[in-house]
Motif scaffolding. Structure first.
Motif, PDB file in Angstrom:
ATOM      1  N   SER A 172       1.884   6.656  -6.835  1.00 60.76           N
ATOM      2  CA  SER A 172       0.883   7.635  -7.228  1.00 60.76           C
ATOM      3  C   SER A 172       1.411   9.054  -7.052  1.00 60.76           C
ATOM      4  CB  SER A 172      -0.388   7.436  -6.401  1.00 60.76           C
ATOM      5  OG  SER A 172      -1.315   8.467  -6.630  1.00 60.76           O
ATOM      6  N   GLN A 217       0.825  -1.208   0.000  1.00 64.29           N
ATOM      7  CA  GLN A 217       0.000   0.000   0.000  1.00 64.29           C
ATOM      8  C   GLN A 217       0.860   1.259   0.000  1.00 64.29           C
ATOM      9  OE1 GLN A 217      -2.648  -0.341   3.335  1.00 64.29           O
ATOM     10  NE2 GLN A 217      -3.870  -1.975   2.418  1.00 64.29           N
ATOM     11  N   ASP A 218       1.944   1.232   0.780  1.00 64.72           N
ATOM     12  CA  ASP A 218       2.847   2.378   0.808  1.00 64.72           C
ATOM     13  C   ASP A 218       3.495   2.588  -0.558  1.00 64.72           C
ATOM     14  OD1 ASP A 218       2.264   2.791   3.453  1.00 64.72           O
ATOM     15  OD2 ASP A 218       4.047   1.758   4.215  1.00 64.72           O
ATOM     16  N   TYR A 278       1.003   4.115  -2.936  1.00 61.77           N
ATOM     17  CA  TYR A 278       0.820   5.524  -2.624  1.00 61.77           C
ATOM     18  C   TYR A 278       1.998   6.358  -3.127  1.00 61.77           C
ATOM     19  CZ  TYR A 278       0.587   9.810   0.133  1.00 61.77           C
ATOM     20  OH  TYR A 278       0.568  11.124   0.520  1.00 61.77           O
TER      21      TYR A 278
END
Length: 208
Positions: free
Chosen positions: A29, A22-23, A26
């Motif tokens: 992105s 998830q990190d 992110y």
């Protein structure tokens, strides 16, 4: 007890890996957003012929762009840099190289690009000139994926538009929906008609 301890350790490790994923998503992105933002003053030109160094000069674009687009730029256009992309064609049969120009003022970029989107390809001395924005590789790939949906949208008689950086808007019967995730959009358009599409897009990356 030993087996339970090993299972608990493995579950904790899996959770750690998921958190790292998830990190990474992110951070990816954010990196794409920063790259797109750093490119927002850039404009791509396709179709200008290979006439020595003339098309790649700033003076050439200062004189030709107002005539080509029928726009008035106040103050006059200024560029940080203008140059061709890629090596010069050697055989004389290849397509002319695209040209990238970095405008000094973002407001003039905002003035130029909408005119190019509305007008489409411009005609100049028998050449068809396209003007496009500059995006990161990831954003360009996402935009290309959305463009692949155009035949299906035409089949459904749906009005659509692709907006920055990679957002697809579809409209029918006065109802508009926005999609940022290609996979969900493609699946919905494939299995059902527009009236039964459920609008539940997942954020894909970023919005400028």
């Amino acid at each position: 007890m030993g087996l339970e301890h090993r299972m608990a350790t493995m579950e904790a490790h899996i959770q750690t890996v998921q958190n790292r994923d998830q990190d990474l998503m992110y951070l990816r992105s954010k990196l794409t957003a920063l790259e797109d933002r750093s490119c927002r003053d850039n404009v791509h030109f396709f179709g200008f012929p290979e006439h020595a160094e003339v098309p790649g000069t700033q003076s050439f674009f200062r004189s030709v762009l107002p005539k080509l687009t029928d726009l008035t730029f106040v103050p006059p256009l200024e560029f940080q840099q203008v140059h061709e992309l890629g090596p010069r064609p050697q055989d004389g049969t290849s397509r002319p190289r695209p040209i990238i120009a970095c405008l000094l003022r973002y407001g003039q970029t905002c003035q130029l690009l909408p005119a190019a989107w509305v007008h489409g390809p411009f005609r100049a001395e028998g050449y068809k000139i396209r003007i496009t924005a500059d995006y990161s590789k990831e954003t360009n790939e996402h935009r290309k994926a959305f463009k692949a949906l155009r035949p299906r949208l035409h089949q459904l008689e749906v009005k659509y538009g692709l907006f920055e950086p990679a957002r697809l808007w579809v409209t029918k019967n006065g109802v508009s929906k926005e999609y940022q995730e290609y996979q969900k959009t493609s699946r919905n358009l494939r299995i059902c008609d527009f009236s039964s599409i459920v609008y539940s897009p997942k954020p894909w990356t970023h919005q400028l």
